[in-house]
Design an enzyme around this catalytic site. Structure first.
Site, PDB file in Angstrom:
ATOM      1  N   CYS A  24      34.303  38.534  41.359  1.00  0.00           N
ATOM      2  CA  CYS A  24      35.149  38.433  40.157  1.00  0.00           C
ATOM      3  C   CYS A  24      36.169  37.632  39.160  1.00  0.00           C
ATOM      4  O   CYS A  24      37.032  37.907  40.420  1.00  0.00           O
ATOM      5  CB  CYS A  24      34.447  39.938  39.459  1.00  0.00           C
ATOM      6  SG  CYS A  24      32.831  40.711  39.220  1.00  0.00           S
ATOM      7  N   GLU A  77      38.232  39.039  37.472  1.00  0.00           N
ATOM      8  CA  GLU A  77      39.474  40.316  37.989  1.00  0.00           C
ATOM      9  C   GLU A  77      39.474  40.203  39.240  1.00  0.00           C
ATOM     10  O   GLU A  77      40.626  41.070  39.613  1.00  0.00           O
ATOM     11  CB  GLU A  77      39.284  41.789  37.334  1.00  0.00           C
ATOM     12  CG  GLU A  77      38.340  41.431  35.501  1.00  0.00           C
ATOM     13  CD  GLU A  77      36.672  41.328  35.325  1.00  0.00           C
ATOM     14  OE1 GLU A  77      36.572  42.153  34.983  1.00  0.00           O
ATOM     15  OE2 GLU A  77      36.414  40.359  36.600  1.00  0.00           O
ATOM     16  N   CYS A 102      32.802  45.166  35.030  1.00  0.00           N
ATOM     17  CA  CYS A 102      31.437  45.939  35.745  1.00  0.00           C
ATOM     18  C   CYS A 102      31.921  46.599  36.727  1.00  0.00           C
ATOM     19  O   CYS A 102      32.924  47.177  36.712  1.00  0.00           O
ATOM     20  CB  CYS A 102      30.815  44.644  37.146  1.00  0.00           C
ATOM     21  SG  CYS A 102      32.139  44.637  38.420  1.00  0.00           S
ATOM     22  N   CYS A 156      34.421  46.385  39.586  1.00  0.00           N
ATOM     23  CA  CYS A 156      36.115  45.398  38.905  1.00  0.00           C
ATOM     24  C   CYS A 156      36.753  46.857  38.757  1.00  0.00           C
ATOM     25  O   CYS A 156      38.136  46.907  38.771  1.00  0.00           O
ATOM     26  CB  CYS A 156      35.740  44.737  38.525  1.00  0.00           C
ATOM     27  SG  CYS A 156      35.599  43.189  39.334  1.00  0.00           S
TER      28      CYS A 156
END
Length: 140
Positions: A59, A61, A100, A103
């Site tokens: 991801c 992030e 998500c 994250c």
């Protein structure tokens, strides 16, 4: 949900995330961008890295946190992720998305007091990571 006012700095953070994904978008490779503001005021941006086998995907992030740490930053203020529409979607707006679950865990591990910009009830709000991850797992 307890929220905080959106500031000009937050708007700039959203724009930074939108700019990075706008410039690096690639169908089926990169469609999420993130920007994290450190407590020193530095903005770090990243895009996610998608893999054919989805569990290998990383991801945006997570990449932003790793990039920030690699640049010597350890204290985080606010983070945002945005999603670029796929080529066949009619709505072409790059929108703020919620992190998500993985994250959320990572953000709370590395920034226990970090603020997160998320869509909520038709608007963008700023909240504590603890609002997105109540009753976080600990070893206690």
């Amino acid at each position: 949900m307890k929220t905080f006012p959106i500031t000009a700095q937050d708007e700039a953070l959203i724009k930074a995330a939108q700019d990075i994904i706008s410039s690096l978008y690639a169908q089926d490779k990169h469609h999420v961008g993130a920007a994290i503001r450190t407590k020193s005021g530095k903005i770090i941006t990243a895009v996610h890295v998608e893999a054919y086998i989805s569990r290998v995907t990383v991801c945006a992030e997570a990449i932003a946190i790793g990039k920030a740490i690699s640049e010597g930053e350890r204290e985080f203020d606010t983070v945002v992720a945005v999603r670029h529409p796929y080529g066949d979607e009619a709505d072409r707006e790059i929108k703020v998305v919620s992190p998500c679950g993985m994250c959320r865990e990572l953000l709370s591990d590395y920034g226990p007091d970090i603020k997160v910009l998320v869509p909520y009830n038709g608007q963008i709000v700023k909240c504590d990571i603890s609002e997105l991850l109540p009753l976080k797992y600990t070893r206690e």
